[in-house]
Motif scaffolding. Sequence first.
Motif, PDB file in Angstrom:
ATOM      1  N   ASP A   1      -6.300   1.030  -1.489  1.00 36.97           N
ATOM      2  CA  ASP A   1      -7.211   0.484  -2.496  1.00 36.97           C
ATOM      3  C   ASP A   1      -8.018   1.570  -3.197  1.00 36.97           C
ATOM      4  O   ASP A   1      -8.547   1.343  -4.289  1.00 36.97           O
ATOM      5  N   ASP A   2      -8.118   2.762  -2.566  1.00 43.09           N
ATOM      6  CA  ASP A   2      -8.849   3.862  -3.194  1.00 43.09           C
ATOM      7  C   ASP A   2      -7.975   4.677  -4.141  1.00 43.09           C
ATOM      8  O   ASP A   2      -8.478   5.571  -4.836  1.00 43.09           O
ATOM      9  N   ILE A   3      -6.673   4.409  -4.163  1.00 46.48           N
ATOM     10  CA  ILE A   3      -5.730   5.145  -5.001  1.00 46.48           C
ATOM     11  C   ILE A   3      -5.497   4.372  -6.294  1.00 46.48           C
ATOM     12  O   ILE A   3      -4.977   3.250  -6.268  1.00 46.48           O
ATOM     13  N   GLU A   4      -5.880   4.964  -7.406  1.00 47.52           N
ATOM     14  CA  GLU A   4      -5.655   4.315  -8.698  1.00 47.52           C
ATOM     15  C   GLU A   4      -4.182   4.454  -9.077  1.00 47.52           C
ATOM     16  O   GLU A   4      -3.658   5.573  -9.141  1.00 47.52           O
ATOM     17  N   PRO A   5      -3.492   3.350  -9.329  1.00 50.92           N
ATOM     18  CA  PRO A   5      -2.067   3.458  -9.672  1.00 50.92           C
ATOM     19  C   PRO A   5      -1.889   4.089 -11.051  1.00 50.92           C
ATOM     20  O   PRO A   5      -2.671   3.832 -11.966  1.00 50.92           O
TER      21      PRO A   5
ATOM     22  N   GLY B   1       0.814  -1.207   0.000  1.00 46.76           N
ATOM     23  CA  GLY B   1       0.000   0.000   0.000  1.00 46.76           C
ATOM     24  C   GLY B   1       0.845   1.253   0.000  1.00 46.76           C
ATOM     25  O   GLY B   1       0.541   2.217  -0.704  1.00 46.76           O
ATOM     26  N   VAL B   2       1.925   1.257   0.781  1.00 48.43           N
ATOM     27  CA  VAL B   2       2.820   2.406   0.801  1.00 48.43           C
ATOM     28  C   VAL B   2       3.433   2.612  -0.583  1.00 48.43           C
ATOM     29  O   VAL B   2       3.519   3.740  -1.077  1.00 48.43           O
ATOM     30  N   HIS B   3       3.853   1.529  -1.220  1.00 55.74           N
ATOM     31  CA  HIS B   3       4.469   1.625  -2.544  1.00 55.74           C
ATOM     32  C   HIS B   3       3.484   2.211  -3.557  1.00 55.74           C
ATOM     33  O   HIS B   3       3.859   3.052  -4.383  1.00 55.74           O
ATOM     34  N   ARG B   4       2.237   1.796  -3.494  1.00 49.31           N
ATOM     35  CA  ARG B   4       1.233   2.316  -4.424  1.00 49.31           C
ATOM     36  C   ARG B   4       1.042   3.822  -4.235  1.00 49.31           C
ATOM     37  O   ARG B   4       0.960   4.577  -5.208  1.00 49.31           O
ATOM     38  N   VAL B   5       0.981   4.266  -2.987  1.00 47.18           N
ATOM     39  CA  VAL B   5       0.779   5.696  -2.722  1.00 47.18           C
ATOM     40  C   VAL B   5       2.012   6.499  -3.128  1.00 47.18           C
ATOM     41  O   VAL B   5       1.892   7.619  -3.642  1.00 47.18           O
ATOM     42  N   VAL B   6       3.205   5.944  -2.926  1.00 45.42           N
ATOM     43  CA  VAL B   6       4.425   6.618  -3.372  1.00 45.42           C
ATOM     44  C   VAL B   6       4.391   6.829  -4.879  1.00 45.42           C
ATOM     45  O   VAL B   6       4.712   7.918  -5.386  1.00 45.42           O
TER      46      VAL B   6
ATOM     47  N   TRP C   1       5.875  13.130   2.633  1.00 47.10           N
ATOM     48  CA  TRP C   1       6.251  11.951   3.426  1.00 47.10           C
ATOM     49  C   TRP C   1       5.095  10.963   3.392  1.00 47.10           C
ATOM     50  O   TRP C   1       4.010  11.246   3.884  1.00 47.10           O
ATOM     51  N   VAL C   2       5.322   9.791   2.810  1.00 44.39           N
ATOM     52  CA  VAL C   2       4.332   8.719   2.793  1.00 44.39           C
ATOM     53  C   VAL C   2       4.657   7.793   3.954  1.00 44.39           C
ATOM     54  O   VAL C   2       5.688   7.108   3.953  1.00 44.39           O
TER      55      VAL C   2
ATOM     56  N   ALA D   1       2.011   9.637  -5.688  1.00 46.98           N
ATOM     57  CA  ALA D   1       2.552  10.950  -5.327  1.00 46.98           C
ATOM     58  C   ALA D   1       3.591  11.413  -6.344  1.00 46.98           C
ATOM     59  O   ALA D   1       3.621  12.595  -6.731  1.00 46.98           O
ATOM     60  N   ILE D   2       4.445  10.487  -6.794  1.00 50.50           N
ATOM     61  CA  ILE D   2       5.456  10.836  -7.798  1.00 50.50           C
ATOM     62  C   ILE D   2       4.785  11.258  -9.101  1.00 50.50           C
ATOM     63  O   ILE D   2       5.154  12.268  -9.725  1.00 50.50           O
ATOM     64  N   ALA D   3       3.783  10.490  -9.521  1.00 51.33           N
ATOM     65  CA  ALA D   3       3.090  10.811 -10.774  1.00 51.33           C
ATOM     66  C   ALA D   3       2.373  12.153 -10.683  1.00 51.33           C
ATOM     67  O   ALA D   3       2.342  12.921 -11.655  1.00 51.33           O
TER      68      ALA D   3
END
Length: 394
Positions: free
Chosen positions: A180-184, A76-81, A153-154, A84-86
């Motif tokens: 799960d609510d964050i679309e990659p 989950g942390v990786h997905r949010v990172v 900071w994630v 954030a980068i995108a």
Amino acid sequence: MAAHTPSIHTPPILPLPTPGSAGFSPALVRAVHASPALRGWAPDGTLLAVFVLAMVARRGGVLVDVVRDRGSPVPGVHRVVRAAIALAESVFGLETRTIVLSAHSTAADVSFEPRAGCFVIAGLEDAPTPVQIKFRDQVALADKWVRPPLVVWVRNEDKADDSPPWLIDIFSCSIAVVPDDIEPPPAGLEQTALIPPDYVADLRSLLEVTHIHPPLEVHISNLVAALSLHPSLASTITARAEEALTRLVRGQRLLASPFDLPPDWEENVHTWQHEVGNPNAARRQAAAAGGLSGGPGGVDTWARRAGEVPRTEAVVGPGGDEWYCLPENVAGAWALAVRHRVRVREPGQGALYQLNGTAQERAAKASKHQGTVRETARHRREVDQALEELLLTV
């Protein structure tokens, strides 16, 4: 540290909404979502709005707490990172650096490069204290750059209570997200400034003429005092945090509530930015006047240095509104600005217990409320409920 330098291209000009228009923030999110440059990716609207608010207020970074419902929090942390980068690269056009830390990191792993416009940090909650101190020092230096970067900071929410207050104080606002609510984002997105730097700079200039009535300032002060005295919450509200809260309230007013601007407001704002808003303007004026003005720090800059708010007409031109913050703007910025500075005060954490309880009792009390997903979720609900109650009762 990982560097992200995707290919840069000039994006098509988006029909971005005019500041002050009704439904400004939702319209801005819709405009970004409609861009073909994102190849169908719809960035999380709340995360996007918080990034805009932080960049406009420019009073510290964004802390993103990743909520773990079940299982391991790492994916989950990786997905949010990635999201954030995108956002930083493909929406704001910022050159981004990623710093991934762990319990085995050293101070040498933390280094800020002046060329970067955004730093996305992961694992800082696990890093040793010397690494966290080095990070704080790097942020303090970056704040003095001509263009201070956006710092994100994630964080794993399970370890939120372990973060020291002096580290939390760097971040002006926070948001909790469910992975799960964050679309990659799709792979290979190009670096595009869908929301251009000039657009953000115009919003910053408009923030300078967003006013707060004295009674509302008293209300904000009362909220902070009530939070500090809350019997079931432990909080750390510094002078920096109070100033950031006020700035975020003004930013929320600018982005969420309508006001009128004259037709030629952009030209007037750009003229003001060049002549007054530019930190080098005083130096140019001093040279033209033969040094009589005293230059930077001289008598002609005393009012600005003392925090004088410029007249709205001087910034946007004649015919514009004088707009003031409203109580609903305080409510809109309240949790964003203070939630990460608050934790639940568990039974047994009071001063008398700490003095009278044995070391074994204190250790047992601490371990009882640590580490479980259920306890973390309960703490989050209690904090959110307490913050809402303060808004209703103060």
